[in-house]
Design a protein around this motif. Sequence first.
Motif, mmCIF file in Angstrom:
data_model
loop_
_atom_site.group_PDB
_atom_site.id
_atom_site.type_symbol
_atom_site.label_atom_id
_atom_site.label_comp_id
_atom_site.label_asym_id
_atom_site.label_seq_id
_atom_site.Cartn_x
_atom_site.Cartn_y
_atom_site.Cartn_z
ATOM 1 N N PRO A 99 -14.526 22.255 29.820
ATOM 2 C CA PRO A 99 -14.507 21.793 28.421
ATOM 3 C C PRO A 99 -13.098 21.447 27.964
ATOM 4 O O PRO A 99 -12.900 20.492 27.205
ATOM 5 N N VAL A 102 -12.254 18.005 29.149
ATOM 6 C CA VAL A 102 -12.844 17.010 28.242
ATOM 7 C C VAL A 102 -11.956 16.836 27.019
ATOM 8 O O VAL A 102 -11.632 15.715 26.607
ATOM 9 N N ALA A 230 -17.830 19.190 23.786
ATOM 10 C CA ALA A 230 -17.348 19.747 25.049
ATOM 11 C C ALA A 230 -17.944 21.112 25.333
ATOM 12 O O ALA A 230 -18.144 21.484 26.509
ATOM 13 N N ALA A 256 -16.587 11.330 23.129
ATOM 14 C CA ALA A 256 -16.593 12.672 23.723
ATOM 15 C C ALA A 256 -17.836 12.897 24.561
ATOM 16 O O ALA A 256 -17.780 13.536 25.625
ATOM 17 N N THR A 260 -17.701 13.756 28.438
ATOM 18 C CA THR A 260 -18.340 15.001 28.873
ATOM 19 C C THR A 260 -19.290 14.733 30.035
ATOM 20 O O THR A 260 -19.313 15.464 31.032
#
Length: 267
Positions: A99, A102, A230, A256, A260
């Motif tokens: 995460p 990302v 994320a 995003a 992801t």
Amino acid sequence: MSDGSDGAGGVGNGGGNSAGAASSASDALGAAADALGGAVDTAVDALGAAISNALGTATDALGLDNALEGLANALGIDARDLQGIVGAAVVGMLTGGLPGAVMGVVNGLVGGSVTEAARGAIADNLPAGMQPLANLALDQFAGRIPGASVSVQDALAGLASGALTNGRAPDIGDIGAIARSLTDVQSAARGFFDGVASGDFRSAADAASTIDRALGGQLEQARDIASGVANTLSNGGAAYAAGGHGDFGNAVEQLAVEITRLVASRR
């Protein structure tokens, strides 16, 4: 700046030129993953914290360039591998796993996008005498965010090389989706900063500080939105765009989501 289709096309043309760098950057990402899985050196922890602070609005005392160089040395990799968009993912991974990777990529792409949008708005709307100080504020802003100074073409070429997907080149459709979302982010950011830069400013310092605050606000919103997307990596869920954030926020959310999906494919 390129539109979505040009961005994807540019990836294909520039991919071969950046293959060696992308391979090295992929190794850097692997090194970061290895570090997360074992004992991370104290120096890496300290540098990771410094870099994390540097992503905020406060200036980091260590300096981003020095932090990246020290971090690369601690990991035993080339400092140049941390300068681009893949390096932003490495830095993010050190502080937040996949995460975090990302978030690193989103921060870099959005930071570069809002900086360029603000630069264009300054050129078109501010009096000439106010522009140098405002542009200096933009340069300082971008210098606090790993990957924000990388061109869109180079960033997309780095992603297309497979540096974030265990060396496997992603489908051109995935890169095209990122390019289209990035174009939407750029367009929304430009509309926002045209409004900011057309204000009635008392001085160059007033204009520069207003634009700097606007940049920080845009990036803070982007971080909050991207963080929610994320986190689906940690929870094992599928990334999706819920909307309801306004033009800029919705564009960031979709970007995003696409990033992801790309990063999750390395599993």
